[in-house]
Structures are given as structure tokens and as C-alpha cells.
Design a protein around this motif. Structure first.
Motif, PDB file in Angstrom:
ATOM      1  N   ASN A  54      -2.282  11.210   1.195  1.00  0.00           N
ATOM      2  CA  ASN A  54      -1.623  10.321   1.884  1.00  0.00           C
ATOM      3  C   ASN A  54       0.140  10.409   1.800  1.00  0.00           C
TER       4      ASN A  54
ATOM      5  N   SER B  95       0.850  -1.332  -0.039  1.00  0.00           N
ATOM      6  CA  SER B  95       0.088  -0.114   0.043  1.00  0.00           C
ATOM      7  C   SER B  95       0.968   1.273  -0.202  1.00  0.00           C
ATOM      8  N   PHE B  96       2.199   1.305  -0.241  1.00  0.00           N
ATOM      9  CA  PHE B  96       2.928   2.371   0.002  1.00  0.00           C
ATOM     10  C   PHE B  96       4.132   2.274  -1.164  1.00  0.00           C
ATOM     11  N   ILE B  97       4.268   3.529  -1.504  1.00  0.00           N
ATOM     12  CA  ILE B  97       5.701   3.724  -2.280  1.00  0.00           C
ATOM     13  C   ILE B  97       6.601   4.780  -1.614  1.00  0.00           C
TER      14      ILE B  97
ATOM     15  N   TYR C 299       3.482   9.893  -9.570  1.00  0.00           N
ATOM     16  CA  TYR C 299       3.908   9.280  -8.472  1.00  0.00           C
ATOM     17  C   TYR C 299       3.124   9.780  -6.905  1.00  0.00           C
TER      18      TYR C 299
ATOM     19  N   GLN D   4      -3.924   6.185  -4.586  1.00  0.00           N
ATOM     20  CA  GLN D   4      -3.856   4.570  -4.334  1.00  0.00           C
ATOM     21  C   GLN D   4      -3.028   4.423  -3.290  1.00  0.00           C
ATOM     22  N   TYR D   5      -1.788   4.705  -3.327  1.00  0.00           N
ATOM     23  CA  TYR D   5      -0.598   4.562  -2.332  1.00  0.00           C
ATOM     24  C   TYR D   5      -0.314   5.575  -1.412  1.00  0.00           C
ATOM     25  N   ASP D   6       0.354   5.052  -0.349  1.00  0.00           N
ATOM     26  CA  ASP D   6       0.869   6.119   0.746  1.00  0.00           C
ATOM     27  C   ASP D   6       2.036   6.632   0.134  1.00  0.00           C
TER      28      ASP D   6
END
Lengths: 221, 205
Positions: free
Chosen positions: A139, A71-73, A107, A112-114
Motif C-alpha cells: 500500500n 486509512s492513510f499516513i 510505519y 493497515q494504512y496506506d
């Protein structure tokens, strides 16, 4: 007499109206000034920035990486040189200078991502955070202490001393196993693997059997 | 007459229209704080300009110091002549007033906290609001026996070569097994065999 004067003015009525609208239209030219006022209000930005929730600790991050949390980048905002020297596995390099470039927006501006910002300490990462938060990207997090703290806590954790509480020992064992995950090898780790070999080498111990001392025959009475 | 009626309507409509526009403009409340610099320029400024200042430079120049820590810490100890502006309150009316005043005097404003990182948020916000001459002091404040200790530190310095550390650890671990066999060899202890003392045969009674 009055009527005639009014009528005279009124012949220009459309011109006057047109003039007024032109003036108002000229006002539109001034509007681009407000483009500077993009993003959320400064007050909102400040209150977001003060909340400690925007930080993520190195332990949490390590845990996420090890558990393969999807769930993260991670965005590394240091320059390329430093990034090439060492980076946290799977992090993406966007130097602070290029933060608002178009390739980076994909990015940063998504739901979608943290996004976790990383730098050596969290100075640059914080700057990146403030800039992106102003643009209302969602996020966003900052790795507290950055790579330096990552080194001190995860890669090279300090062993707790005897008088420290049990939690510290638990934390240490977590950090130690995390550091093994990230490639650090501990001597005792190898020892465990080598043990069977070592056993072969060990010479058979000769256990000296204590012989019973023969008592000299004592004469009877 | 018909023509006049028509113009009357038009003029009434246009007057009303202009009135609406005017009322709208007059009642438009300007937000208290407005960004003066957009994000792109801010980014450019913070990556090109030098806004960091060390302790020695502070002492040698005529500047305004702003302490962004809370009041308690400020009263415990602060740099000489510093003003206290707690970071979360930096946009309230009192502080804005002070900042506006400072802005008009065109003096350099230096902000500091316990660490330079703490100052980033207030610095970035004020910078985007258009305050120029802002600087961050690269100092670290700590207390030792209730005395404020101020040290210079370097921002964003890489403190350790992690790759080197990892390869070192691998090397070390690889080296480690070598001494182990030696250790194992040592247990050969020479146990001196006690010779039995031959007791002289004692005769019976």
C-alpha cells in the motif's frame, strides 16, 4: 587382486564421504551472497513502478485530509529543516537517509494504512517508493508533484479564466475551500464576516425625494 | 561378504544423493536479473553519492546518453547521440545486452527523460542491479513548435515558502477591511440641487 584394491579404497570410505559433505558444506558459505537478492524480482518491481496507480494527486490527498480519512499516513522524506519549515498537517518526518532504520519500519511495513510519500517534487519520494516496494511493503503511494504541486494547486490555486470549462471552476472552488481549511485566508472571506459591522457604519443614506416640480401657474385662457 | 554388501548400499545411496544434488544444481535456472546491491547500500549510495548531472556537464564530456521516453517522443526530438530505451522495457533482452556491453566499456551512462523524476525508477532499478557510473540528467525537455527545448532544472527545490504565503494571506485579509469604510464614505455625492428656474408668470390671454 581387484578385490583387494577395492577393499583398500573402501577402508577410507567414510573419510571420502565426510570429505564430500564437507565440500558441500563449504558451498553454504557462498550462500550469503544471495542475501543481496532480497525482496521482489526486478521485473516485478519495474512493472509495479510503471503503473500510474502509485501516484495520488494533491486534490485526492486534500480531500482525504479534510474528510478525516483514517486509512492513510503521510511520510515526509525531506530533511528535518525543510520539514520544520512547512509540512502537510499530520505528516510524519522520516528523512530519506533514515528510511530503512528500524524505527521507520513500523510505519512502512504494515498492512493497515496506506503510506503516502511526500517530498518537494516527487524525486526523493519516488526513490523511497522504489526501495520500499522492493522490500515488498504494501500500500505505498507517492504524492504527485509533492509539496511544490501542493502549493500550486491547493494552497494557492490559480483562478480559472472565463473561457475555461465549468469543471475548472468547480475544481477551483474545491481547491479554494481546501486552502481555507489549511489556513489561507482570502480577503472576501473576511468581508463576509465583517458585513454586519459594515452595515452599522454605513451612514443613513438620504434619499433625496424628488420634489415635484411645481408648475408655474399658467394663466387660463 | 556381509561387510561388502553394506558398503555397496552405502555407496549406491551416496552416489544417488550426489547425483540428485548435481541435477538440482545444473537445472537451477539463474534468474535473468539479479540484484547486486542490497537495499541498505542502495539507500546509502543514493543519499551520499552525487549522481545528478547538469546539461553543461553532459555536453563537455564523453558519455553515453540514454533516453528513457517512448519511441514516439524519442523520434520527435532527442539529444545528440542518445540511445532510446523506453523505461518499461529497460529489462528486456535487447536493452540488457546493450547495457551489459556499456558496462564492460566502463563509460558513464546518463539517463534522461522529460523530467528527472521520470528517470528515478529506471535509475534505481539499474543501480540495484549493479550498474555503476549511472547518472541522472537534471534537465527538463519540452516542445515548442515541434522543437525540443532542453532546460536545466534543480531537483527537489522548494519553490515556495508556504508558511509565509499563509501568513501573508492572513495579513492581507486583515488589511483589507481598512479601505472598506473609506469606500463607504465616498458615496456622499454632492448632488447639485437644481434651483428652480422661476418661470416668469405668464399672463393669460
Amino acid at each position: 587382486m581387484v578385490n583387494r584394491k577395492v577393499a583398500k579404497v573402501l577402508t577410507f570410505r567414510y573419510k571420502i564421504l565426510a570429505g564430500i559433505f564437507l565440500l558441500l558444506a563449504a558451498g553454504l558459505v557462498l550462500l550469503p551472497k544471495y542475501e543481496k537478492h532480497e525482496g521482489i524480482k526486478p521485473e516485478e518491481l519495474l512493472s509495479n513502478a510503471i503503473s500510474p496507480e502509485r501516484y495520488i494527486s494533491t486534490d485526492e490527498l486534500a480531500n482525504k485530509i479534510i474528510n478525516q480519512d483514517p486509512s492513510f499516513i503521510m511520510i515526509d522524506v525531506r530533511n528535518e529543516n525543510e520539514f520544520n519549515k512547512y509540512s502537510i498537517p499530520n505528516s510524519i518526518n522520516i528523512p530519506l537517509k533514515k528510511l530503512l532504520d528500524e524505527d521507520a519500519i513500523g510505519y512502512l511495513n504494515q498492512n493497515q494504512y496506506d503510506v503516502i510519500f511526500i517530498s518537494n517534487d516527487h524525486f526523493y519520494a519516488d526513490q523511497a517508493w522504489v526501495l520500499c516496494n522492493r522490500l515488498d511493503y504494501k500500500n505505498l503511494r507517492v504524492l504527485k508533484g509533492g509539496i511544490n504541486n501542493w502549493y500550486l494547486t491547493i494552497i494557492n490555486p490559480t483562478k480559472p479564466t472565463e473561457n475555461m470549462p465549468a469543471e475548472d471552476f468547480e475544481l477551483y472552488s474545491f481547491r479554494k475551500s481546501a486552502s481555507m481549511f489549511f489556513g489561507v485566508v482570502y480577503p472576501e472571506q473576511l468581508k463576509i464576516e465583517k458585513k454586519p459591522e459594515v452595515k452599522k457604519v454605513t451612514p443613513k443614506k438620504v434619499i433625496p425625494i424628488k420634489k415635484k416640480k411645481k408648475m408655474p401657474v399658467e394663466g387660463g385662457c | 561378504m556381509k561387510e561388502l554388501e553394506k558398503t555397496k548400499r552405502i555407496s549406491i545411496a551416496s552416489v544417488l544423493f550426489i547425483l540428485v544434488v548435481l541435477i538440482g544444481l545444473l537445472t537451477y535456472k539463474r534468474p535473468k536479473h539479479m540484484y547486486a546491491v542490497n537495499s541498505k547500500t542502495t539507500l546509502e549510495n543514493i543519499t551520499t553519492e552525487n549522481y545528478l548531472i547538469s546539461l553543461n556537464e553532459i555536453e563537455n564530456s564523453d558519455v553515453i546518453l540514454i533516453d528513457i521516453r517512448n519511441q514516439y517522443e524519442f523520434e520527435k526530438g532527442h539529444l545528440n547521440n542518445a540511445l532510446n530505451m523506453y523505461a518499461p522495457e529497460i529489462l528486456n533482452e535487447e536493452n540488457t545486452g546493450i547495457l551489459e556491453e556499456l558496462k564492460s566499456t566502463n563509460k558513464t551512462i546518463i539517463m534522461y527523460g522529460n523530467t528527472p523524476e521520470e528517470v528515478v525508477v529506471p535509475f534505481m532499478i539499474l543501480h540495484q542491479l549493479g550498474y555503476q557510473n549511472l547518472k541522472i540528467a537534471t534537465i527538463k525537455n519540452s516542445y515548442s513548435q515541434n522543437k525540443l527545448i532542453t532546460q536545466n532544472i534543480v531537483v527537489e527545490k522548494s519553490e515556495a515558502d508556504i508558511n509565509a504565503f499563509i501568513s501573508e494571506s492572513i495579513k492581507k485579509a486583515a488589511l483589507q477591511p481598512k479601505p472598506t469604510p473609506k469606500v463607504i464614505k465616498t458615496p456622499k455625492k454632492i448632488i447639485p440641487i437644481k434651483k428652480k428656474k422661476k418661470m416668469p408668470v405668464e399672463g393669460g390671454c
